[in-house]
Every structure is written in structure tokens, then in C-alpha cells.
Design an enzyme around this catalytic site. Structure first.
Site, mmCIF file in Angstrom:
data_model
loop_
_atom_site.group_PDB
_atom_site.id
_atom_site.type_symbol
_atom_site.label_atom_id
_atom_site.label_comp_id
_atom_site.label_asym_id
_atom_site.label_seq_id
_atom_site.Cartn_x
_atom_site.Cartn_y
_atom_site.Cartn_z
ATOM 1 N N TYR A 1 82.859 -32.698 -63.112
ATOM 2 C CA TYR A 1 81.458 -32.613 -62.697
ATOM 3 C C TYR A 1 80.873 -31.239 -62.990
ATOM 4 C CZ TYR A 1 77.470 -32.226 -59.506
ATOM 5 O OH TYR A 1 76.216 -32.004 -58.972
ATOM 6 N N LYS B 1 77.833 -30.157 -65.743
ATOM 7 C CA LYS B 1 76.557 -29.559 -65.351
ATOM 8 C C LYS B 1 76.347 -28.200 -66.021
ATOM 9 C CE LYS B 1 74.922 -32.742 -62.533
ATOM 10 N NZ LYS B 1 73.662 -33.448 -62.809
#
Length: 245
Positions: free
Chosen positions: A156, A160
């Protein structure tokens, strides 16, 4: 004025849609699941419009883009947080899934809707990122992202970070066409992104520093409605301050 918010049937996305509606926009509520999207549109009311859109499906993106001829604001909010494994233990399937949604999906959606955005007098793109994507915070003495905990949620967080890079590249590429492209670190919010939060009481959330999605949505809307002298290619925290890359 027309806006599209992906992943807008819940959480921060729905609050962004709600606030854009209040600001007078017609809002396309992007949702992968038609039933959930319809429920959100019914709740939001006003000029909310359901747009069935799966950011990982090229056919779904193309079909959605064919329905939207006018667009002033695109908020790339749809994303997943699929596990907290450190990089030394990461499953490649989990890594690919995170990038498929959080990175490739953003590129596919943004490029598909660029023709509509180019018709706007002041096109704006807001990418919902994460404070955990900040390399500055991840390597510095930030209590939220203590480096001694290891590179937790590597899929994750790195996806990002890649999204932040894309924000810069889009801002540079589209500057001559009047676009403003920025990324937002929304802070820790009570959303479906972290399922464990669902069963927490408001008191427990407050004690853990888990905030209301509406607070993060307010900064996303500010970035979505920047005037011609506003910033582009920036990474902002939910309080409006500049976040370190």
C-alpha cells in the site's frame, strides 16, 4: 460544473462528493458496485449521478468515460489497502493488486477522462494519497511512521509513493493546458480501507487518533476548487500544510 469522484460510495470519497454537491457541482459518483453506488446517490441526493466504474477494468473505464462529455474536477479516490506485511514478507500477488488499483487504475482513469477535462476552463485533478507514502516522514522522526516498526504495509505505502510521483508528472505534463494536479494525505480516517475500524466505538476511534472522513474531504474539495493562481504538483496534508515527499 461537473466532477467525478472514484470510489465514492463510502468513506472519504462519499464525503468529497457530498461537499462538492454542496458547492454546486454535478457529481458523478464512481462506484464499482452498482447497488452500493445507487444507495450512495440516493443518500446524497441533489445532482449526484451514478457512474459504474471499476478502476481496474479497462472496459468499465471506457464505458464510463463515454458517458461523461463535460468534466471540471477528477478526484482519484478509489484505492485499496490489502495487508500490513513488511517488504521482506510481501506476497507478490498483494503487491500487484495494490499497484493495479492505486497506480495503474489512476493512470487509466485519468487518461480516459482527459478529453472531457480538456474542455473545462479550469480542470482540476486531486489524487488521494497517504501520509504513509511520504519518504520524508518514513525516514524521519515521525511518531506516526516510526522506522523501527519496519516497512509495514509495503504494498500500500509504496503504491501511494508511486502515486505521488505520478501527481508531479501529470502536473508538469498538463500545466500548459491550465490543469492543477495535487495529491492529498488525508490522515487516518474511519473508512472501509481498514476494516478493523468498523467495529470501533467513536470513543475508541478518538483515542486512536482516527478522524472523521469529512475533515479530509474538506481539503480535497479545496484542492479541487483551486483558482488559477493555486498550486500544482503539490502534496498536501488534510490541514492544508505541505507534506514532505
Amino acid at each position: 460544473m461537473y466532477a467525478l469522484v472514484t470510489g465514492a460510495n463510502s468513506g472519504i470519497g462519499k464525503e468529497i462528493a457530498r461537499q462538492l454537491l454542496a458547492a454546486g457541482h454535478t457529481v458523478h459518483v464512481g462506484a464499482r458496485d452498482a447497488a452500493r453506488g445507487r444507495a450512495a446517490v440516493d443518500e446524497l441526493g441533489g445532482d449526484a449521478r451514478l457512474l459504474v466504474l471499476d478502476v481496474t477494468d479497462e472496459q468499465s473505464i471506457a464505458a464510463a468515460a463515454a458517458q461523461v462529455t463535460e468534466l471540471d474536477v477528477l478526484v482519484n479516490n478509489a484505492g485499496i489497502n490489502n495487508g500490513g506485511a513488511p517488504v521482506s514478507e510481501i506476497d507478490l500477488g498483494a503487491m500487484r493488486l495494490a499497484y493495479e488499483t492505486n497506480v495503474f487504475g489512476v493512470v487509466a482513469v485519468t487518461n480516459a477522462f482527459l478529453p472531457a477535462l480538456r474542455r473545462s476552463a479550469g480542470p482540476r485533478i486531486v489524487n488521494i494519497s497517504s501520509g504513509t507514502a511520504s519518504l520524508g516522514w518514513s525516514t524521519g522522526p515521525n511518531p506516526q511512521f516510526d522506522h523501527r516498526r519496519g516497512s509495514y504495509a509495503a504494498a500500500y505505502r509504496s503504491s501511494k509513493t508511486a502515486l505521488n510521483a505520478l501527481t508531479v508528472f501529470y502536473a508538469q505534463d498538463l500545466a500548459g493546458a491550465g490543469f492543477k494536479v495535487n495529491a492529498l494525505a488525508p490522515g487516518l480516517r474511519a473508512t472501509n480501507l481498514v476494516p478493523a475500524m468498523a467495529g470501533m466505538s467513536p470513543e475508541a476511534r478518538a483515542a486512536a487518533g482516527i478522524g472523521d472522513p469529512a475533515e479530509a474531504a474538506a481539503e480535497a474539495v479545496r484542492l479541487a476548487l483551486l483558482d488559477k493562481d493555486g498550486p500544482t504538483g503539490g502534496f498536501f496534508s488534510y490541514d492544508g500544510s505541505i507534506a514532505p515527499w
